[in-house]
Motif scaffolding. Structure first.
Motif, PDB file in Angstrom:
ATOM      1  N   SER A 129       0.965  -1.206   0.047  1.00 24.21           N
ATOM      2  CA  SER A 129      -0.002  -0.067  -0.154  1.00 24.21           C
ATOM      3  C   SER A 129       0.844   1.081  -0.065  1.00 24.21           C
ATOM      4  O   SER A 129       1.845   1.241   0.747  1.00 24.21           O
ATOM      5  CB  SER A 129      -1.042   0.007   1.289  1.00 24.21           C
ATOM      6  N   GLY A 130       0.262   2.403  -0.802  1.00 24.10           N
ATOM      7  CA  GLY A 130       1.303   3.385  -0.716  1.00 24.10           C
ATOM      8  C   GLY A 130       0.318   4.879  -0.818  1.00 24.10           C
ATOM      9  O   GLY A 130      -1.041   4.606  -0.721  1.00 24.10           O
ATOM     10  N   ARG A 131       0.838   5.684  -0.604  1.00 25.61           N
ATOM     11  CA  ARG A 131       0.210   7.054  -0.516  1.00 25.61           C
ATOM     12  C   ARG A 131       1.207   8.293  -1.161  1.00 25.61           C
ATOM     13  O   ARG A 131       2.111   8.390  -0.898  1.00 25.61           O
ATOM     14  CB  ARG A 131      -0.269   7.365   0.754  1.00 25.61           C
ATOM     15  N   SER A 132       0.495   8.959  -2.029  1.00 26.16           N
ATOM     16  CA  SER A 132       1.176  10.356  -2.608  1.00 26.16           C
ATOM     17  C   SER A 132       0.435  11.585  -1.929  1.00 26.16           C
ATOM     18  O   SER A 132      -0.675  11.791  -1.912  1.00 26.16           O
ATOM     19  CB  SER A 132       0.893  10.430  -4.027  1.00 26.16           C
ATOM     20  N   PHE A 133       1.395  12.471  -1.542  1.00 23.92           N
ATOM     21  CA  PHE A 133       0.945  13.525  -1.073  1.00 23.92           C
ATOM     22  C   PHE A 133       2.052  14.726  -1.261  1.00 23.92           C
ATOM     23  O   PHE A 133       3.142  14.532  -1.636  1.00 23.92           O
ATOM     24  CB  PHE A 133       0.640  13.672   0.658  1.00 23.92           C
ATOM     25  N   SER A 134       1.806  15.873  -1.053  1.00 26.30           N
ATOM     26  CA  SER A 134       2.666  17.191  -1.206  1.00 26.30           C
ATOM     27  C   SER A 134       2.634  17.906  -0.005  1.00 26.30           C
ATOM     28  O   SER A 134       1.610  18.039   0.699  1.00 26.30           O
ATOM     29  CB  SER A 134       2.377  17.826  -2.269  1.00 26.30           C
ATOM     30  N   ILE A 135       3.642  18.852   0.243  1.00 32.42           N
ATOM     31  CA  ILE A 135       3.841  19.639   1.332  1.00 32.42           C
ATOM     32  C   ILE A 135       4.406  21.029   0.708  1.00 32.42           C
ATOM     33  O   ILE A 135       5.225  21.003  -0.138  1.00 32.42           O
ATOM     34  CB  ILE A 135       4.402  19.203   2.677  1.00 32.42           C
ATOM     35  N   GLN A 136       4.218  21.880   1.182  1.00 34.30           N
ATOM     36  CA  GLN A 136       4.744  23.496   0.828  1.00 34.30           C
ATOM     37  C   GLN A 136       5.830  23.809   1.561  1.00 34.30           C
ATOM     38  O   GLN A 136       5.713  23.780   2.928  1.00 34.30           O
ATOM     39  CB  GLN A 136       3.685  24.359   0.733  1.00 34.30           C
ATOM     40  N   VAL A 137       6.935  24.338   1.042  1.00 34.54           N
ATOM     41  CA  VAL A 137       8.118  24.576   1.909  1.00 34.54           C
ATOM     42  C   VAL A 137       7.781  26.016   2.273  1.00 34.54           C
ATOM     43  O   VAL A 137       6.853  26.807   1.930  1.00 34.54           O
ATOM     44  CB  VAL A 137       9.528  24.689   1.173  1.00 34.54           C
ATOM     45  N   ASN A 138       8.684  26.433   3.437  1.00 29.32           N
ATOM     46  CA  ASN A 138       8.240  27.789   3.767  1.00 29.32           C
ATOM     47  C   ASN A 138       8.819  28.713   3.030  1.00 29.32           C
ATOM     48  O   ASN A 138       9.742  28.516   2.006  1.00 29.32           O
ATOM     49  CB  ASN A 138       9.197  28.050   5.167  1.00 29.32           C
ATOM     50  N   LYS A 139       8.489  30.087   3.200  1.00 29.31           N
ATOM     51  CA  LYS A 139       8.912  30.902   2.329  1.00 29.31           C
ATOM     52  C   LYS A 139       8.870  32.371   3.262  1.00 29.31           C
ATOM     53  O   LYS A 139       8.603  32.515   4.472  1.00 29.31           O
ATOM     54  CB  LYS A 139       7.590  31.398   1.148  1.00 29.31           C
ATOM     55  N   ILE A 146       9.913  35.936  -6.515  1.00 33.60           N
ATOM     56  CA  ILE A 146      10.775  34.671  -7.210  1.00 33.60           C
ATOM     57  C   ILE A 146       9.795  33.581  -7.356  1.00 33.60           C
ATOM     58  O   ILE A 146       9.479  33.037  -8.123  1.00 33.60           O
ATOM     59  CB  ILE A 146      12.010  34.751  -6.974  1.00 33.60           C
ATOM     60  N   PHE A 147       9.663  33.301  -5.796  1.00 35.44           N
ATOM     61  CA  PHE A 147       8.996  31.741  -5.758  1.00 35.44           C
ATOM     62  C   PHE A 147       7.759  31.539  -5.465  1.00 35.44           C
ATOM     63  O   PHE A 147       7.313  30.769  -5.390  1.00 35.44           O
ATOM     64  CB  PHE A 147       9.994  31.149  -4.546  1.00 35.44           C
ATOM     65  N   ASP A 148       6.874  32.687  -5.591  1.00 40.61           N
ATOM     66  CA  ASP A 148       5.598  32.796  -5.101  1.00 40.61           C
ATOM     67  C   ASP A 148       4.448  32.656  -6.577  1.00 40.61           C
ATOM     68  O   ASP A 148       4.509  33.535  -7.384  1.00 40.61           O
ATOM     69  CB  ASP A 148       5.212  34.096  -4.344  1.00 40.61           C
ATOM     70  N   VAL A 149       3.981  31.637  -6.609  1.00 39.03           N
ATOM     71  CA  VAL A 149       3.032  31.263  -7.155  1.00 39.03           C
ATOM     72  C   VAL A 149       1.594  30.742  -6.847  1.00 39.03           C
ATOM     73  O   VAL A 149       1.520  29.758  -6.102  1.00 39.03           O
ATOM     74  CB  VAL A 149       3.359  30.187  -8.388  1.00 39.03           C
ATOM     75  N   GLU A 150       0.580  31.659  -6.810  1.00 32.39           N
ATOM     76  CA  GLU A 150      -0.531  31.351  -6.407  1.00 32.39           C
ATOM     77  C   GLU A 150      -0.404  31.181  -4.848  1.00 32.39           C
ATOM     78  O   GLU A 150      -1.141  30.294  -4.149  1.00 32.39           O
ATOM     79  CB  GLU A 150      -1.338  30.059  -6.789  1.00 32.39           C
ATOM     80  N   GLY A 151       0.140  32.127  -4.362  1.00 28.79           N
ATOM     81  CA  GLY A 151       0.369  31.983  -2.792  1.00 28.79           C
ATOM     82  C   GLY A 151       1.224  30.625  -2.216  1.00 28.79           C
ATOM     83  O   GLY A 151       1.151  30.471  -0.971  1.00 28.79           O
ATOM     84  N   THR A 152       2.117  29.937  -3.059  1.00 27.13           N
ATOM     85  CA  THR A 152       2.716  28.970  -2.497  1.00 27.13           C
ATOM     86  C   THR A 152       4.295  29.159  -2.935  1.00 27.13           C
ATOM     87  O   THR A 152       4.502  29.751  -3.795  1.00 27.13           O
ATOM     88  CB  THR A 152       2.381  27.487  -3.168  1.00 27.13           C
ATOM     89  N   GLY A 153       5.086  28.375  -2.025  1.00 22.00           N
ATOM     90  CA  GLY A 153       6.464  28.291  -2.395  1.00 22.00           C
ATOM     91  C   GLY A 153       6.632  26.876  -2.791  1.00 22.00           C
ATOM     92  O   GLY A 153       5.904  26.382  -3.362  1.00 22.00           O
ATOM     93  N   ASN A 154       7.806  26.471  -3.011  1.00 24.10           N
ATOM     94  CA  ASN A 154       8.219  25.248  -3.643  1.00 24.10           C
ATOM     95  C   ASN A 154       7.467  24.185  -2.824  1.00 24.10           C
ATOM     96  O   ASN A 154       7.000  24.150  -1.789  1.00 24.10           O
ATOM     97  CB  ASN A 154       9.951  24.740  -3.415  1.00 24.10           C
ATOM     98  N   ARG A 155       7.079  22.968  -3.859  1.00 21.87           N
ATOM     99  CA  ARG A 155       6.307  22.011  -3.273  1.00 21.87           C
ATOM    100  C   ARG A 155       7.359  20.650  -3.081  1.00 21.87           C
ATOM    101  O   ARG A 155       7.904  20.523  -4.404  1.00 21.87           O
ATOM    102  CB  ARG A 155       4.951  21.933  -3.782  1.00 21.87           C
TER     103      ARG A 155
END
Length: 254
Positions: free
Chosen positions: A158-168, A179-188
């Motif tokens: 069994s597996g699971r995929s998810f993402s988190i957002q790095v700090n900005k 530079i890194f802001d797209v739609e209010g998020t940083g790198n994911r």
């Protein structure tokens, strides 16, 4: 995932926690693992000698007995380790990708279906209970890489995929944020776990979030980390169900 991370578990483990980092950067991430986790072997693969030189001369990076740097293409290294099988290095508990081409994109060989790293994952680069995580720029659609990782590791249980957002930066006037802001998020960071227990693989997102926070708190306390580990582990947490990711890949490729 059951890997021997915390000190009391590490001392009882028969094998060290093994981490593969593809891309060195300044060396802070692999250094944190090697210095803070007592039962950990970190292998770093970096393609550019200039990056290693800059990390050592300009940022204080140094190799340890449990922290080794290999000057090599990351995909080539991964494929060779799979061919070697359970040798001194063997397969890994975690594969972490933080590598970019001159345009700032993660090379397709490190995330695309049918490419080198995904094939290595399918052939046994990751242990049956493990984690693969890749640091992407904020504009990247994570459906394709997570679907590729999920498909490659489907035989691992069994597996699971998810993402988190790095700090900005918190200062809205800071140019770095622009530079890194797209739609209010940083790198994911795209994460796929394999061999997960049912409550993590199939349970609702709050269950995963609660477990991440619990374990992050334990690791933070054990390592003396100055950061808010529970916050970092769950910032911008988003689920990427396998069916959804596969459907989005089909739409994206049409």
């Amino acid at each position: 995932m059951g890997a021997p991370v915390l000190p009391r578990k590490a001392m009882k483990a028969k094998e060290p926690l093994r981490i593969l980092c593809i891309g060195l950067g300044g060396g802070t991430v692999p250094s944190f693992y090697a210095e803070s986790l007592p039962h950990c072997q970190v292998d770093v693969v970096e393609l550019e000698p200039a990056v290693v030189h800059a990390a050592k001369e300009g940022m204080g990076f140094r190799e340890w007995p449990n922290l080794r740097v290999f000057l090599e293409d990351g995909v080539t290294f991964a494929q060779r380790k799979v061919q070697e099988g359970a040798t001194d290095v063997g397969v890994y508990d975690a594969v972490l990708v933080d590598a970019y081409d001159p345009d700032g994109n993660v090379p397709e060989a490190l995330w695309n279906r049918g490419e080198g790293l995904v094939e290595a994952l399918s052939d046994g680069l990751l242990r049956r209970c493990g984690v693969v995580a890749t640091n992407f720029l904020p504009h990247v659609d994570l459906a394709a890489p997570l679907a590729a990782y999920s498909g490659a590791l489907s035989s691992h249980g069994s597996g699971r995929s998810f993402s988190i957002q790095v700090n900005k930066p918190v200062d809205p006037e800071n140019d770095l944020e622009k530079i890194f802001d797209v739609e209010g998020t940083g790198n994911r960071i795209a994460v796929h776990i394999c061999g997960a227990p049912p409550e993590l693989a199939d349970g609702p997102l709050p269950v995963l979030e609660d477990r991440l926070k619990q374990e992050a708190k334990k690791v933070g306390m054990a390592t003396g980390c100055v950061w808010d580990m529970p916050d970092l582990a769950c910032r911008g947490l988003r689920d990427w169900p396998a069916v959804q990711a596969a459907d989005e890949v089909k739409i994206f490729s049409m």
